[in-house]
Write a protein that holds these residues in place. Structure first.
Motif, PDB file in Angstrom:
ATOM      1  N   ASP A  14       1.291  -1.421  -0.173  1.00  0.00           N
ATOM      2  CA  ASP A  14       0.230   0.127   0.327  1.00  0.00           C
ATOM      3  C   ASP A  14       0.847   1.140   0.393  1.00  0.00           C
ATOM      4  OD1 ASP A  14      -2.125  -1.296   0.148  1.00  0.00           O
ATOM      5  OD2 ASP A  14      -2.881  -1.398   2.095  1.00  0.00           O
ATOM      6  N   ARG A  15       1.811   1.107   0.800  1.00  0.00           N
ATOM      7  CA  ARG A  15       2.765   2.561   0.899  1.00  0.00           C
ATOM      8  C   ARG A  15       3.690   2.732  -0.706  1.00  0.00           C
ATOM      9  NH1 ARG A  15       4.038   0.386   6.265  1.00  0.00           N
ATOM     10  NH2 ARG A  15       6.148  -0.754   5.283  1.00  0.00           N
ATOM     11  N   GLY A  16       3.375   1.581  -1.233  1.00  0.00           N
ATOM     12  CA  GLY A  16       4.526   1.584  -3.027  1.00  0.00           C
ATOM     13  C   GLY A  16       5.352   1.125  -2.775  1.00  0.00           C
ATOM     14  N   THR A  17       6.429   0.919  -1.183  1.00  0.00           N
ATOM     15  CA  THR A  17       7.565   0.877  -1.391  1.00  0.00           C
ATOM     16  C   THR A  17       8.016  -0.344  -0.890  1.00  0.00           C
ATOM     17  OG1 THR A  17       7.532   3.563  -1.171  1.00  0.00           O
ATOM     18  CG2 THR A  17       9.797   2.376  -0.491  1.00  0.00           C
ATOM     19  N   PRO A  18       9.700  -1.241  -1.333  1.00  0.00           N
ATOM     20  CA  PRO A  18       9.738  -2.093  -0.365  1.00  0.00           C
ATOM     21  C   PRO A  18      10.228  -1.576   0.870  1.00  0.00           C
ATOM     22  CG  PRO A  18      10.304  -2.211  -2.670  1.00  0.00           C
ATOM     23  CD  PRO A  18       9.557  -1.100  -2.235  1.00  0.00           C
ATOM     24  N   SER A  19      10.211  -2.993   1.675  1.00  0.00           N
ATOM     25  CA  SER A  19      10.649  -2.997   2.707  1.00  0.00           C
ATOM     26  C   SER A  19      12.324  -3.680   2.993  1.00  0.00           C
ATOM     27  CB  SER A  19      10.132  -3.554   4.400  1.00  0.00           C
ATOM     28  OG  SER A  19       9.380  -2.018   4.310  1.00  0.00           O
ATOM     29  N   GLU A  20      13.022  -3.491   3.958  1.00  0.00           N
ATOM     30  CA  GLU A  20      14.865  -3.954   4.363  1.00  0.00           C
ATOM     31  C   GLU A  20      15.333  -4.338   5.382  1.00  0.00           C
ATOM     32  OE1 GLU A  20      18.122  -2.500   2.375  1.00  0.00           O
ATOM     33  OE2 GLU A  20      17.101  -1.694   0.020  1.00  0.00           O
ATOM     34  N   PHE A  21      15.092  -5.491   5.729  1.00  0.00           N
ATOM     35  CA  PHE A  21      15.421  -5.601   7.387  1.00  0.00           C
ATOM     36  C   PHE A  21      16.448  -7.362   7.549  1.00  0.00           C
ATOM     37  CE2 PHE A  21      11.076  -6.513   6.382  1.00  0.00           C
ATOM     38  CZ  PHE A  21      10.793  -7.726   6.488  1.00  0.00           C
ATOM     39  N   GLY A  22      16.659  -7.530   8.471  1.00  0.00           N
ATOM     40  CA  GLY A  22      17.732  -8.576   8.887  1.00  0.00           C
ATOM     41  C   GLY A  22      16.793  -9.610   9.418  1.00  0.00           C
ATOM     42  N   LEU A  23      16.754 -10.432   9.159  1.00  0.00           N
ATOM     43  CA  LEU A  23      15.346 -11.988   9.121  1.00  0.00           C
ATOM     44  C   LEU A  23      15.762 -11.907  11.586  1.00  0.00           C
ATOM     45  CD1 LEU A  23      15.162 -14.126   6.781  1.00  0.00           C
ATOM     46  CD2 LEU A  23      14.139 -12.769   7.071  1.00  0.00           C
ATOM     47  N   ASN A  24      16.587 -11.683  11.551  1.00  0.00           N
ATOM     48  CA  ASN A  24      16.432 -11.089  13.460  1.00  0.00           C
ATOM     49  C   ASN A  24      16.246 -10.086  13.700  1.00  0.00           C
ATOM     50  OD1 ASN A  24      18.507  -9.714  12.403  1.00  0.00           O
ATOM     51  ND2 ASN A  24      19.489 -10.142  13.714  1.00  0.00           N
ATOM     52  N   GLU A  25      15.096  -9.050  12.513  1.00  0.00           N
ATOM     53  CA  GLU A  25      14.805  -7.972  13.480  1.00  0.00           C
ATOM     54  C   GLU A  25      13.471  -8.038  13.427  1.00  0.00           C
ATOM     55  OE1 GLU A  25      16.390  -5.367  10.315  1.00  0.00           O
ATOM     56  OE2 GLU A  25      18.306  -5.702  11.590  1.00  0.00           O
ATOM     57  N   VAL A  26      12.808  -9.158  13.107  1.00  0.00           N
ATOM     58  CA  VAL A  26      11.483  -8.974  12.838  1.00  0.00           C
ATOM     59  C   VAL A  26      10.956 -10.813  13.751  1.00  0.00           C
ATOM     60  CG1 VAL A  26      11.055  -8.574  10.559  1.00  0.00           C
ATOM     61  CG2 VAL A  26      11.894 -10.423  10.760  1.00  0.00           C
ATOM     62  N   ILE A  27       9.378 -10.576  13.555  1.00  0.00           N
ATOM     63  CA  ILE A  27       8.760 -11.318  14.780  1.00  0.00           C
ATOM     64  C   ILE A  27       9.402 -13.165  14.170  1.00  0.00           C
ATOM     65  CG2 ILE A  27       6.165  -9.785  14.872  1.00  0.00           C
ATOM     66  CD1 ILE A  27       5.337 -11.628  12.668  1.00  0.00           C
ATOM     67  N   LYS A  28       8.868 -14.539  15.199  1.00  0.00           N
ATOM     68  CA  LYS A  28       9.938 -15.542  14.698  1.00  0.00           C
ATOM     69  C   LYS A  28       8.845 -15.561  13.282  1.00  0.00           C
ATOM     70  CE  LYS A  28      10.166 -16.552  19.831  1.00  0.00           C
ATOM     71  NZ  LYS A  28       9.849 -16.342  20.534  1.00  0.00           N
ATOM     72  N   GLY A  29       7.983 -15.887  13.319  1.00  0.00           N
ATOM     73  CA  GLY A  29       7.356 -16.450  12.003  1.00  0.00           C
ATOM     74  C   GLY A  29       7.954 -15.371  10.412  1.00  0.00           C
ATOM     75  N   TRP A  30       8.496 -14.083  11.112  1.00  0.00           N
ATOM     76  CA  TRP A  30       8.884 -14.307   9.581  1.00  0.00           C
ATOM     77  C   TRP A  30      10.627 -14.417   9.719  1.00  0.00           C
ATOM     78  CZ3 TRP A  30       8.150  -9.907   6.279  1.00  0.00           C
ATOM     79  CH2 TRP A  30       6.936  -9.036   5.959  1.00  0.00           C
ATOM     80  N   THR A  31      11.403 -14.819  10.934  1.00  0.00           N
ATOM     81  CA  THR A  31      12.314 -15.552  10.345  1.00  0.00           C
ATOM     82  C   THR A  31      12.552 -16.423   9.963  1.00  0.00           C
ATOM     83  OG1 THR A  31      12.846 -13.876  12.662  1.00  0.00           O
ATOM     84  CG2 THR A  31      14.260 -15.479  11.675  1.00  0.00           C
TER      85      THR A  31
END
Length: 243
Positions: free
Chosen positions: A177-194
């Motif tokens: 919806d924002r029209g912009t991809p996100s970048e992050f480390g997989l250890n920075e998000v919820i366990k389900g995402w990791t």
């Protein structure tokens, strides 16, 4: 760690013997240093009552006296800080766990229905065509399988597009919806995402059904994420970010 700050003080027994020295009861405070010494004792005592009720009075006073003449030490000076730090870290951790358990109990009393709704949804959802359930309880559907690399580890940095909703279909966050991809480390998000994003190849798009214990658990996150919420994400893995 400052001992006076972290140790709160003991009410010293008026007459006791330790290391061959006698502590006498003080009746009057004639000199300024008498008053200062007594004030320090009162201050430390009040702190002990608040923070360290289980103190061993005899050991405390013997430690003080041994420290005055540096004889018959039962603990080496170099070990003092380690002993104090270890003890208070354990004490702080126990207090935090107690507070968290209390908060979880209160939240479950208030949001128990939300937790059950998520559990019921996942039980029904796991039998649907295309749904895969991992050992942790994470569920997903492969919407499109990519051909690129998979994230190498839980610390890999990725670029994704995602769209997140609760079980009622209300959007709480969406890079789409924002029209912009996100970048992050997989250890920075919820366990389900990791866990989930590590299953994906670059170019893939998966739909994840994340149990509350792999999401935010007892926490609420804005209006549309109540405590114990099962969450739904559509995630497209765009790239693995080189570091």
């Amino acid at each position: 760690m400052k001992v006076i700050k972290n140790l709160a003080v003991v009410a010293i027994t008026v007459t006791m013997f330790s290391c061959g020295k006698q502590i006498k009861e003080v009746k009057t405070l004639e000199k300024e240093i008498d008053s200062v010494s007594y004030a320090i004792g009162l201050n430390m005592s009040s702190q002990f009552k608040m923070n360290l009720k289980e103190v061993n009075n005899d050991a405390f006073i013997q430690g003080y006296l041994n420290g005055q003449d540096s004889t018959n030490l039962l603990i080496e000076t170099k070990d003092i800080q380690k002993i104090l730090s270890t003890y208070f870290q354990k004490k702080q951790m126990a207090q935090m766990e107690e507070q968290q358990a209390k908060a979880a109990k209160e939240a479950e009393e208030k949001f128990g229905e939300n937790k059950k709704a998520g559990e019921d949804f996942l039980v029904e959802n796991k039998s649907k065509d295309g749904v895969v359930t991992t050992d942790s309880g994470l569920q997903y559907i492969v919407m499109k399988e990519g051909t690129g690399d998979k994230p190498a580890s839980s610390t890999t940095r990725v670029k994704v597009h995602y769209h997140g909703t609760n079980l009622e279909g209300k959007v709480f966050d969406s890079s789409v919806d924002r029209g912009t991809p996100s970048e992050f480390g997989l250890n920075e998000v919820i366990k389900g995402w990791t866990e989930g994003v590590q299953l994906m190849k670059v170019g893939s798009k998966y739909k994840f059904f994340v149990p509350q214990e792999l999401a935010y658990g007892v926490q609420s996150r804005g209006e549309n994420i109540k405590p114990f919420s099962t969450l739904v994400f559509e995630v497209e893995l765009l790239d693995i970010v080189k570091q």
